[in-house]
Design a protein around this motif. Structure first.
Motif: not given
Length: 503
Positions: A55, A68, A71, A341
């Motif tokens: 990511y 994203l 990931s 994230w």
């Protein structure tokens, strides 16, 4: 990375479903390809030494939604494989251990334990307990986890050396004699060894001279555990001397594992016999013909070979320790990605919350543990995840996308690359990152398509492909929902992707 996981899965699935595959050359091929992939990720982690896995890399050059999604696909695979490893601890290590103890001692209690372990609910509960144990260990922090992992690694390596020495001390004649004495009466045949081989051949198992295609396909099984060599990219920001440490760790792990596997496979073929290994598992999996009383894993066969309860226990527990090592490693990968994230505001803020007591992201660890348990239930109780490598096929695709992006990173993000220790280092006039990521991309693509065309390992069954596509769709939807939520809060999440991530 798990040497024992490779030994257990390769000797179980390899001869049974790839009778014309050369597993030794398959190990060499998988090792070479994984070394190229590791090379590409080494250049990434030196350039962006931050925790969070692919990511962190992808989000600094790819469209954020795609980064994203890649990931999410990757950690879905790794967290699913936490459940797979827990399942294999039960089915390939513990249950065969008790079955072997029953054969060696005549104690029916051991057989009852083995059979109970293989009941779906028992398998799930034992596997769930293993997954929760990973949660507990990670909750106490990386130092605690790495201390435990160090001792587990020492014991696991000792068990691998012990297995090699044990196999080297015995002959085919020893195994045949002991198998016939222990298993023959239960099968009501005087020569159980040859009866199992003949039964497998009658039911469709067929050997022959090795072919290139079958060798390529069987290499999927050593490639599966080798992917663990790259898991340290998840904690790139927590490693000192990241360039040297990651290079030695990743490439050294691939080399050592490949050498140990080649030696183990050669000795196993010499002692147990290729045809026996193939037909015993083939009959067991298909439920036809005759085979050993429980799954003919290397743990069971070693117990029969040595006729020693102690060696049976030591070999089985060593195999279980190797499989265990995969679980907190993959779990950590998922946790670090989720935290990254959250740092970038594309996941809820509580996921990055650090416990004041343990200094660990307890929320992220708990959420990923719940997902692990769901995966365990899906694998044990439903038929949809029977092709256990289908998700690694998606993860390898995600790897190849990020590695391809790395080819262009020095040109697209020069303001970041020029701050890297790799800046100025070239191969044939090209940035070393460009070369490393291109080679890694080729290797990752090779195994994506190898897995795609292997119906035994992954394949492209429509239902399972739909599951993988669904994960991609969820990733995209998740990003855009979080983007809208942040926009309503006056936050532009795209700004975070223009700079090196925080640590």
């Amino acid at each position: 990375m798990s040497i024992g996981l490779g030994v257990g899965s390769m000797l179980y699935y390899g001869p049974a479903f790839y009778p014309q595959g050369d597993l030794i050359w398959g190990c060499v091929l998988a090792g070479f390809a994984m070394a190229l992939i590791a090379f590409g990720f080494i250049t990434w982690t030196i350039t962006l030494p931050r925790s969070g896995g692919i990511y962190v890399f992808g989000s600094r050059i790819l469209p954020p939604a795609l980064a994203l999604t890649m990931s999410l696909v990757e950690i879905t695979a790794w967290l699913f494989y936490c459940a797979i490893a827990a399942y294999w601890i039960v089915t390939l290590a513990l249950a065969p251990m008790f079955a072997a103890l029953n054969l060696l001692t005549g104690n029916e209690t051991f057989l009852a334990i083995s059979e109970t372990m293989l009941e779906p609910w028992a398998t799930f509960l034992i596997g769930a307990a293993i997954l929760v144990l990973s949660q507990v260990i990670l909750s106490y922090g990386m130092r605690f986890y790495l201390t435990i992992n160090k001792w587990v690694f020492v014991l696991a390596m000792a068990s691998s050396a012990f297995l090699l020495i044990t196999l080297a001390m015995y002959t085919r004649e020893d195994f045949v004699s002991h198998l016939n004495a222990l298993v023959g009466p239960a099968l009501n045949v005087p020569d159980a060894y040859n009866a199992i081989i003949a039964s497998g051949k009658e039911n469709g198992w067929g050997g022959g001279d090795p072919t290139v295609w079958q060798t390529i396909l069987v290499s999927n099984w050593p490639f599966l555990p080798l992917v663990g060599a790259a898991f340290s990219i998840a904690i790139g920001g927590e490693i000192k001397s990241v360039g040297k440490s990651q290079t030695v760790a990743m490439l050294g792990a691939v080399l050592i594992a490949t050498v140990v596997w080649i030696a183990t496979v050669w000795l196993a073929y010499k002692v147990f016999g290729f045809e026996f290994l193939g037909t015993a598992v083939y009959n067991a999996v298909l439920g036809t013909g005759i085979t050993t009383p429980t799954d003919p894993s290397v743990a069971l066969l070693t117990g029969i070979l040595t006729q020693s309860p102690l060696i049976t226990v030591l070999t089985s527990l060593g195999l279980a320790l190797w499989m265990w090592m995969w679980i907190p490693a993959m779990h950590t990968f998922g946790v670090r990605a989720v935290v990254a994230w959250s740092f970038d505001r594309v996941a809820p803020a509580p996921l990055a919350k650090i416990s004041e007591t343990y200094h660990t992201p307890l929320v992220a660890i708990t959420v990923t543990t719940i997902f692990n348990l769901i995966c365990m239930a899906l694998f044990v109780f439903t038929p949809w995840f029977s092709k256990i490598v289908i998700l690694i096929e998606a993860a390898v695709l995600a790897w190849s996308v990020v590695l391809l992006a790395g080819v262009f990173f020095p040109y697209k993000r020069p303001e970041l690359y020029e701050k890297s220790p790799l800046a100025g280092k070239t191969v044939f006039g090209l940035p070393i990152m460009t070369v490393g990521c291109f080679l890694g991309f080729l290797a990752a693509q090779f195994y994506f398509w190898t897995l795609f065309f292997d119906p035994n390992a992954a394949g492209h069954d429509p239902t399972q492909v739909a599951i993988v596509v669904g994960v991609f769709v969820i990733g995209l939807a998740f990003y855009y929902v979080m983007k809208m939520i942040r926009r309503s809060q006056g936050i532009d999440v795209t700004l975070a992707f223009k700079e090196i991530p925080i640590e």
